[in-house]
Design an enzyme around this catalytic site. Structure first.
Site, short mmCIF file in Angstrom:
data_model
loop_
_atom_site.label_atom_id
_atom_site.label_comp_id
_atom_site.label_asym_id
_atom_site.label_seq_id
_atom_site.Cartn_x
_atom_site.Cartn_y
_atom_site.Cartn_z
N ASP A 150 -8.19 7.34 33.66
CA ASP A 150 -6.89 7.91 34.05
C ASP A 150 -5.71 7.11 33.52
OD1 ASP A 150 -7.56 5.88 35.79
OD2 ASP A 150 -6.55 6.79 37.51
N GLY A 151 -5.86 5.78 33.44
CA GLY A 151 -4.79 4.95 32.87
C GLY A 151 -4.52 5.37 31.44
N GLN A 206 -23.08 -3.31 33.72
CA GLN A 206 -22.97 -1.86 33.98
C GLN A 206 -22.22 -1.13 32.87
OE1 GLN A 206 -21.99 -1.39 38.55
NE2 GLN A 206 -21.54 -3.47 37.89
N ILE A 216 -17.06 4.52 33.35
CA ILE A 216 -18.26 4.42 34.20
C ILE A 216 -17.91 4.73 35.66
CG2 ILE A 216 -19.42 2.75 32.70
CD1 ILE A 216 -18.79 0.63 34.98
N ASP A 217 -16.63 4.61 36.03
CA ASP A 217 -16.25 4.77 37.44
C ASP A 217 -16.40 6.21 37.96
OD1 ASP A 217 -15.50 2.12 37.22
OD2 ASP A 217 -13.39 2.56 36.90
N ARG A 265 -6.45 -3.11 26.87
CA ARG A 265 -5.43 -2.68 27.82
C ARG A 265 -4.12 -3.22 27.26
NH1 ARG A 265 -9.80 -3.63 31.86
NH2 ARG A 265 -10.38 -1.54 32.51
N GLY A 306 -11.30 0.35 30.03
CA GLY A 306 -12.65 -0.25 30.04
C GLY A 306 -13.59 0.55 29.17
N ALA A 324 -31.21 2.55 48.86
CA ALA A 324 -30.58 1.43 49.57
C ALA A 324 -30.48 1.74 51.07
CB ALA A 324 -29.18 1.20 49.00
P1 ADP Z 1 -8.47 3.29 32.16
O1 ADP Z 1 -8.13 4.25 31.08
O2 ADP Z 1 -9.89 2.83 32.06
O3 ADP Z 1 -8.08 3.79 33.53
P2 ADP Z 1 -6.24 1.36 32.25
O4 ADP Z 1 -5.74 1.80 33.59
O5 ADP Z 1 -6.39 -0.09 32.04
O6 ADP Z 1 -7.66 1.96 31.86
O7 ADP Z 1 -5.25 1.96 31.15
C1 ADP Z 1 -5.51 1.78 29.77
C2 ADP Z 1 -4.23 1.68 29.00
O8 ADP Z 1 -3.50 2.89 29.04
C3 ADP Z 1 -3.22 0.64 29.48
O9 ADP Z 1 -3.53 -0.68 29.13
C4 ADP Z 1 -1.96 1.12 28.76
O10 ADP Z 1 -1.97 0.75 27.41
C5 ADP Z 1 -2.12 2.63 28.86
N1 ADP Z 1 -1.36 3.12 30.03
C6 ADP Z 1 -1.72 3.10 31.33
N2 ADP Z 1 -0.74 3.60 32.12
C7 ADP Z 1 0.29 3.92 31.30
C8 ADP Z 1 1.60 4.47 31.50
N3 ADP Z 1 2.06 4.77 32.72
N4 ADP Z 1 2.36 4.66 30.41
C9 ADP Z 1 1.92 4.37 29.17
N5 ADP Z 1 0.70 3.84 28.92
C10 ADP Z 1 -0.10 3.62 29.96
O1 F6P Z 2 -12.84 0.98 34.81
C1 F6P Z 2 -14.04 0.38 34.43
C2 F6P Z 2 -14.21 -0.98 35.09
O2 F6P Z 2 -15.45 -1.51 34.67
C3 F6P Z 2 -14.11 -0.97 36.61
O3 F6P Z 2 -15.29 -0.52 37.23
C4 F6P Z 2 -13.80 -2.42 36.87
O4 F6P Z 2 -13.11 -2.58 38.11
C5 F6P Z 2 -12.94 -2.80 35.72
O5 F6P Z 2 -13.18 -1.86 34.68
C6 F6P Z 2 -13.18 -4.20 35.20
O6 F6P Z 2 -12.25 -4.47 34.22
P1 F6P Z 2 -12.35 -5.73 33.24
O7 F6P Z 2 -13.37 -5.42 32.19
O8 F6P Z 2 -10.97 -5.83 32.69
O9 F6P Z 2 -12.77 -6.90 34.07
#
Ligand code: ADP
Ligand code: F6P
Length: 319
Positions: free
Chosen positions: A103-104, A251, A126-127, A72, A11, A186
Site C-alpha cells: 500500500d505504501g 519469510q 507477504i503481509d 524505501r 519490502g 498452533a
Molecule cells: P510497501 O509498499 O511495502 O507498503 P512502504 O510503505 O515502505 O512499502 O512504501 C514504499 C515506498 O513508497 C516508500 O519508501 C516511498 O518511496 C513510497 N511512498 C509511500 N508513501 C508515499 C506517499 N504518501 N507519497 C509518495 N510516495 C510514497
Molecule cells: O511489509 C513487509 C515486511 O516484511 C513486514 O512484514 C515487516 O514489518 C517489514 O516489511 C520489515 O521491514 P524491513 O525489511 O525494513 O525490516
C-alpha cells in the site's frame, strides 16, 4: 502507449520477479517497450533505468527477491522528489508506470499519477494486507515458509515438552499469523486485530498439558506484541520451559510457490491490459477466483479485515 516503466518497491516478496516477467512479456506482445526502474521510487529520482525485454526477464520466474532491487525512498514523498522523477520519465519517453508493491508503494503510484503519469498497481507483499484482493503476491510463499519452520519446531517442542512462542511478520496485520497458525495447528494465534489476555493464554497452555498435549505452539504477529515480551510473561506466569523464535526475514526469501507465480503472471498480464487501454490509478486483484480491478484511491482508504470465521475455526480446532 509505446513505452512504459515497471518498478518494485517497499519490502520485497517472492513472486516479484514473476510479476516483472509477466509485465515485460505481455507488453512486448503488444509492441510496448518496457524500462525497469531500479530500487523503486529511488531509481525514478536518480534516473536508474534499464531496458527490459523478453530475453532479459528469462530464467527469473522461479527466483525470490527482485532483479530490479527495491527500496524505501523518503525523497519521493516530497514535491521536489516527484518533480525530478517526472522529468526523468519524460526524458525517457515513458508514458505509463506499473508499480509492484504494497500500500505504501501505491501511495507513491498515486502521487506519480497526479503528476500526469498513468499508473497501475500490482499488490505484492507477504503481509497480504491489501484490500480488494484475496491474495497479494508473496503471501502464499511466506505462509508456506512459516508452516515449514513450525513443522521443524514442533519436533523439538514435542521432544522437550516445551512451549514455543513464534513471532511472524505482517506489519500491522495478522493474516500471516492466522493462516500459518491454522495450517500448522498452533494452540494459540495472536493477531493485532483482536485483543488478547495473557492470563487466558497461560491457562490454555496449562490446561492443554493437563489434557495430555506434548507441547504448546503460540504464533504471534509482530503487530500484536513482541515475541520476546510474550515469552517472558508466559515463562514467569506458568513456570513452563518456554522458548522464543523470531522468524524474521526468512519469510521474505525463497522460491515463489506455484500459486504466487500464477498470481504474478495474471496480475502482470492484467496490469498491461489496463495501461494499454489508457486506464489510470487502478489496482489489479483477485477476489473469489476472479480478477478484480479497483480504484487505487478507494483501496487506499480501506483496511483489509481479518477473516474472523477462520480465526474462530482455528480457535476451536486448536483445543
Ligand atoms: P510497501 O509498499 O511495502 O507498503 P512502504 O510503505 O515502505 O512499502 O512504501 C514504499 C515506498 O513508497 C516508500 O519508501 C516511498 O518511496 C513510497 N511512498 C509511500 N508513501 C508515499 C506517499 N504518501 N507519497 C509518495 N510516495 C510514497
Ligand atoms: O511489509 C513487509 C515486511 O516484511 C513486514 O512484514 C515487516 O514489518 C517489514 O516489511 C520489515 O521491514 P524491513 O525489511 O525494513 O525490516
Amino acid at each position: 502507449m509505446n513505452r512504459i516503466g515497471v518498478l518494485t518497491s517497499g519490502g520485497d516478496a517472492p513472486g516479484m520477479n514473476a510479476a516483472i516477467r509477466a509485465v515485460v512479456r505481455k507488453a512486448n506482445y503488444y509492441n510496448i517497450e518496457v524500462y525497469g526502474i531500479k530500487r523503486g521510487f529511488a531509481g525514478l529520482i536518480t534516473s536508474d533505468f534499464i531496458k527490459l525485454d523478453t530475453i532479459t526477464v528469462g530464467d527469473i520466474i522461479h527466483r525470490g527477491g527482485t532483479i530490479l532491487r527495491t527500496a524505501r525512498c523518503e525523497e519521493f514523498k516530497t514535491e521536489e522528489g516527484q518533480i525530478k522523477a517526472l522529468r526523468n520519465l519524460e526524458a525517457f519517453g515513458i508514458e505509463g508506470m506499473i508499480v509492484i508493491g504494497g500500500d505504501g508503494s501505491f501511495r507513491g503510484g498515486l502521487a506519480l499519477s497526479k503528476k500526469g503519469i498513468p499508473t497501475i498497481g500490482i499488490p505484492c507483499t507477504i503481509d497480504n494486507d491489501i484490500p480488494f484482493t484475496d491474495y497479494s503476491i508473496g503471501f502464499d510463499t511466506a505462509l508456506n515458509t512459516v508452516v515449514e519452520a513450525v513443522n521443524k519446531i514442533r519436533d523439538t517442542a514435542t521432544s522437550h515438552e516445551r512451549t514455543f512462542v513464534i513471532e511472524v511478520m505482517g506489519r500491522h496485520a495478522g493474516h500471516i499469523a492466522l493462516y500459518s497458525g491454522l495450517a500448522s495447528g498452533a494452540e494459540t494465534i495472536i493477531v493485532p486485530e483482536i485483543p488478547f489476555n495473557t492470563d487466558d493464554i497461560c491457562n490454555k497452555i496449562i490446561s492443554g498439558y493437563e489434557r495430555g498435549k506434548l507441547h504448546s505452539i503460540i504464533i504471534v504477529a509482530e503487530g500484536a506484541t513482541s515475541g520476546f515480551k510474550l515469552g517472558e510473561i508466559i515463562q514467569n506466569k506458568t513456570g513452563l520451559d518456554t522458548r522464543v523464535i523470531i522468524l524474521g526475514h526468512i519469510q521474505r526469501g525463497g522460491m515463489p510457490s506455484a500459486f504466487d507465480r500464477i498470481l504474478a503472471s495474471q496480475f502482470g498480464g492484467s496490469a498491461v491490459e489496463l495501461i494499454k487501454n489508457n486506464e489510470d490509478r487502478k489496482m489489479v486483484g483477485l477476489t473469489n477466483g476472479r480478477l478484480l480491478i479497483t480504484d487505487m484511491e478507494k483501496m487506499l482508504t480501506e483496511t483489509k479485515p481479518l477473516d474472523m470465521k477462520l480465526f474462530n475455526l482455528a480457535n476451536i480446532l486448536s483445543f
